[in-house]
Design a protein around this motif. Structure first.
Motif, PDB file in Angstrom:
ATOM      1  N   ASN A   1       0.825  -1.210   0.000  1.00  0.00           N
ATOM      2  CA  ASN A   1       0.000   0.000   0.000  1.00  0.00           C
ATOM      3  C   ASN A   1       0.861   1.263   0.000  1.00  0.00           C
ATOM      4  N   PHE A   2       1.996   1.217   0.698  1.00  0.00           N
ATOM      5  CA  PHE A   2       2.925   2.352   0.678  1.00  0.00           C
ATOM      6  C   PHE A   2       3.421   2.605  -0.745  1.00  0.00           C
ATOM      7  N   VAL A   3       3.873   1.554  -1.422  1.00  0.00           N
ATOM      8  CA  VAL A   3       4.400   1.705  -2.778  1.00  0.00           C
ATOM      9  C   VAL A   3       3.289   2.131  -3.744  1.00  0.00           C
ATOM     10  N   SER A   4       2.094   1.550  -3.613  1.00  0.00           N
ATOM     11  CA  SER A   4       0.990   1.893  -4.521  1.00  0.00           C
ATOM     12  C   SER A   4       0.598   3.354  -4.393  1.00  0.00           C
ATOM     13  N   GLN A   5       0.454   3.843  -3.157  1.00  0.00           N
ATOM     14  CA  GLN A   5       0.085   5.242  -2.970  1.00  0.00           C
ATOM     15  C   GLN A   5       1.163   6.170  -3.524  1.00  0.00           C
ATOM     16  N   ASN A   6       2.429   5.870  -3.255  1.00  0.00           N
ATOM     17  CA  ASN A   6       3.504   6.742  -3.728  1.00  0.00           C
ATOM     18  C   ASN A   6       3.708   6.641  -5.231  1.00  0.00           C
ATOM     19  N   LEU A   7       3.367   5.507  -5.824  1.00  0.00           N
ATOM     20  CA  LEU A   7       3.392   5.395  -7.272  1.00  0.00           C
ATOM     21  C   LEU A   7       2.331   6.313  -7.881  1.00  0.00           C
ATOM     22  N   GLY A   8       1.135   6.326  -7.271  1.00  0.00           N
ATOM     23  CA  GLY A   8       0.086   7.220  -7.747  1.00  0.00           C
ATOM     24  C   GLY A   8       0.481   8.677  -7.632  1.00  0.00           C
ATOM     25  N   ALA A   9       1.258   9.008  -6.592  1.00  0.00           N
ATOM     26  CA  ALA A   9       1.728  10.389  -6.388  1.00  0.00           C
ATOM     27  C   ALA A   9       3.053  10.665  -7.089  1.00  0.00           C
ATOM     28  N   LYS A  10       3.607   9.673  -7.817  1.00  0.00           N
ATOM     29  CA  LYS A  10       4.889   9.805  -8.532  1.00  0.00           C
ATOM     30  C   LYS A  10       6.047  10.132  -7.593  1.00  0.00           C
ATOM     31  N   ARG A  11       6.034   9.556  -6.391  1.00  0.00           N
ATOM     32  CA  ARG A  11       7.089   9.803  -5.416  1.00  0.00           C
ATOM     33  C   ARG A  11       8.060   8.625  -5.408  1.00  0.00           C
ATOM     34  N   PHE A  12       8.881   8.503  -6.438  1.00  0.00           N
ATOM     35  CA  PHE A  12       9.809   7.376  -6.554  1.00  0.00           C
ATOM     36  C   PHE A  12      10.901   7.414  -5.488  1.00  0.00           C
ATOM     37  N   ASP A  13      11.259   8.636  -5.041  1.00  0.00           N
ATOM     38  CA  ASP A  13      12.266   8.746  -3.988  1.00  0.00           C
ATOM     39  C   ASP A  13      11.780   8.102  -2.699  1.00  0.00           C
ATOM     40  N   ARG A  14      10.505   8.279  -2.390  1.00  0.00           N
ATOM     41  CA  ARG A  14       9.930   7.676  -1.183  1.00  0.00           C
ATOM     42  C   ARG A  14       9.832   6.159  -1.311  1.00  0.00           C
ATOM     43  N   ILE A  15       9.581   5.672  -2.517  1.00  0.00           N
ATOM     44  CA  ILE A  15       9.514   4.228  -2.718  1.00  0.00           C
ATOM     45  C   ILE A  15      10.858   3.588  -2.371  1.00  0.00           C
ATOM     46  N   ARG A  16      11.967   4.209  -2.850  1.00  0.00           N
ATOM     47  CA  ARG A  16      13.306   3.671  -2.546  1.00  0.00           C
ATOM     48  C   ARG A  16      13.578   3.679  -1.049  1.00  0.00           C
TER      49      ARG A  16
END
Length: 483
Positions: free
Chosen positions: A328-343
């Motif tokens: 859910n963390f990765v999915s939400q940040n993918l929707g927000a285009k926050r790739f830095d947060r995904i890493r």
């Protein structure tokens, strides 16, 4: 005094802001507690059945374990895939599409529940024969499975409701639902099996009723929160302007949970859900092959192996919780285009997972023997033999347990990025490792080959997932996982 809508808003968390590691941990914590209650009532089933009904009944539970996992992991995989898209639209604040994704998920769940129910009931007897269930345990195993499969629609309802809530960043409501239903399950187990002597059917019936309670609590929370979602969407667009979906004009701000299906979006949801469902099925098929080999070693071995597996399942629960948090963390940040947060989030989750796994390994080594004794009853010599088998299994698992936690986290990260094929492939690697060890390694090492099969399955899947994740664009690689 807070209004209920305010409380619901607080429970919904945007995982696109704040410190990733802290968010993942606090999101996973209620899920861990919820899984603890879920495993607790699985423990209660096993302890009550083992102590009250004897070793044959305990072997019956063990014989059904992978058949149950096959069906229910498919349910969880499908609904989890539907939830990935909901979380992505939530993270991108596209509430109109989020509502349609929820509506599609509900319709698909109704159709799939019927198909799964029929398939499960028709396959019970043949499945038990195929894996070589011991004759003295077969009738009890058949009875237990038929009751559990009868509750498949309830299982779909719970998992879909909890998937929606997790997609919104709410992990507390599913925890409360599991905690309440878990307490109810223990009470019902005691009534049906101990007081009313309904046998193993009573244990299965108690599980279905407790799932019904948890499903009702989650779906009630989803329905209550529809009003809040409509209000938040209304702030972002003109609610008087209709939107055309699949050739049908509708007011998206109405947020109706039921209506005409968005076929294009439903295909995308199925493309996410089917590989995740197959992932569980593939894992279960490997487990069934292993179970057939386990059954060949006799009731004493099956009882000891089952008891150790129950503790293994309890100590694995935190890994599953981290997985739900990461996807859910990765999915939400993918929707927000926050790739830095995904890493950063994936790195923090890996550290948290390894530290937690080391704690679980210590429990296996130093408390495992005493916990296993809770499940076993009968003649002293038989109990001692089963206990030694279970202790050996736990010792092997404890040394490599961090690799299991990494497996959950890596797999969830790739799922959150919208790719269900690679996680499914990792399950195929696990399947190959388990089958190879069960059929080949046991010829050289005896039943210890079954224990090492679990470890080799984790290591092989970890290697595949890590390579694919590091090649993703979010991690600086050229291989781009579908967004």
């Amino acid at each position: 005094m807070k209004k209920s809508g305010d409380v619901d808003r607080e429970k919904s968390i945007r995982l696109t802001e704040g410190k990733p590691g802290r968010q993942i941990f606090y999101f996973a914590l209620p899920l861990m507690l919820g899984n603890m209650f879920q495993q607790f009532y699985t423990f209660a089933d096993t302890v009550i059945v083992g102590k009250r009904l004897g070793m044959a009944a305990l072997a019956a539970l063990g014989a059904t374990e992978w058949l149950t996992f096959l069906m229910f992991s498919a349910v969880q995989g499908m609904t989890g895939g539907f939830g990935v898209l909901i979380a992505r639209y939530f993270g991108g604040q596209d509430f109109g599409k989020m509502q349609r994704a929820m509506r599609n998920g509900g319709i698909l769940c109704i159709a799939l529940a019927f198909l799964f129910l029929v398939a499960g009931e028709l396959s019970v007897e043949a499945s038990l024969q195929l894996i070589g269930t011991p004759e003295e345990a077969r009738e009890m195993a058949k009875c237990y499975l038929r009751w559990l499969y009868a509750g498949i629609p309830v299982t779909f309802a719970y998992h879909m409701g909890s998937a929606v809530l997790r997609a919104w960043g709410d992990s507390r409501t599913p925890f409360l639902a599991i905690a309440i239903s878990g307490a109810g399950n223990v009470a019902l187990d005691f009534c049906f099996v101990v007081i009313w002597n309904w046998g193993i059917a009573g244990a299965a019936f108690a599980t279905v009723l407790s799932q019904l309670l948890s499903a009702g609590l989650c779906l009630n929370a989803v329905v209550r929160r529809q009003k809040e979602t409509r209000e938040r969407y209304a702030e972002r667009r003109d609610c008087d302007a209709p939107e055309t979906v699949c050739g049908q004009t509708e007011n998206v701000c109405g947020g109706a949970m039921w209506g005409r299906m968005d076929v294009s979006m439903a295909k995308e949801q199925l493309l996410l859900g089917i590989p995740l469902a197959l992932q569980g099925v593939i894992t279960a098929l490997g487990g069934l092959v292993v179970q057939s080999v386990v059954n060949s070693f006799g009731v004493i071995f099956v009882a000891g192996y089952t008891a150790a597996n129950k503790l293994y399942g309890l100590l694995e629960m935190a890994a599953s919780s981290y997985g739900h948090a990461v996807v859910n963390f990765v999915s939400q940040n993918l929707g927000a285009k926050r790739f830095d947060r995904i890493r950063r989030g994936m790195g923090s989750a890996a550290i948290l997972g390894c530290l937690t796994a080391l704690l679980m390994s210590a429990i296996m080594l130093f408390a495992g023997k005493f916990i296993l004794l809770c499940f076993l009853s009968g003649e002293q010599e038989m109990v001692e033999k089963s206990l030694e088998i279970g202790r050996q299994f736990l010792t092997v698992l404890s040394v490599f347990f961090p690799f299991l936690y990494l497996l959950y986290i890596l797999r969830a990260g790739i799922q959150g990025l919208g790719n269900g094929v690679i996680p499914m492939a990792s399950s195929a690697v696990q399947l190959a490792m388990r089958i190879a060890c069960a059929l080949l390694l046991t010829r050289r090492t005896g039943y210890a080959g079954l224990f090492w099969g679990e470890v080799f399955a984790w290591l092989g899947a970890d290697a595949l997932l890590l390579i694919c994740l590091l090649k993703n664009r979010a991690f600086g690689g050229r291989f781009f996982i579908k967004t």
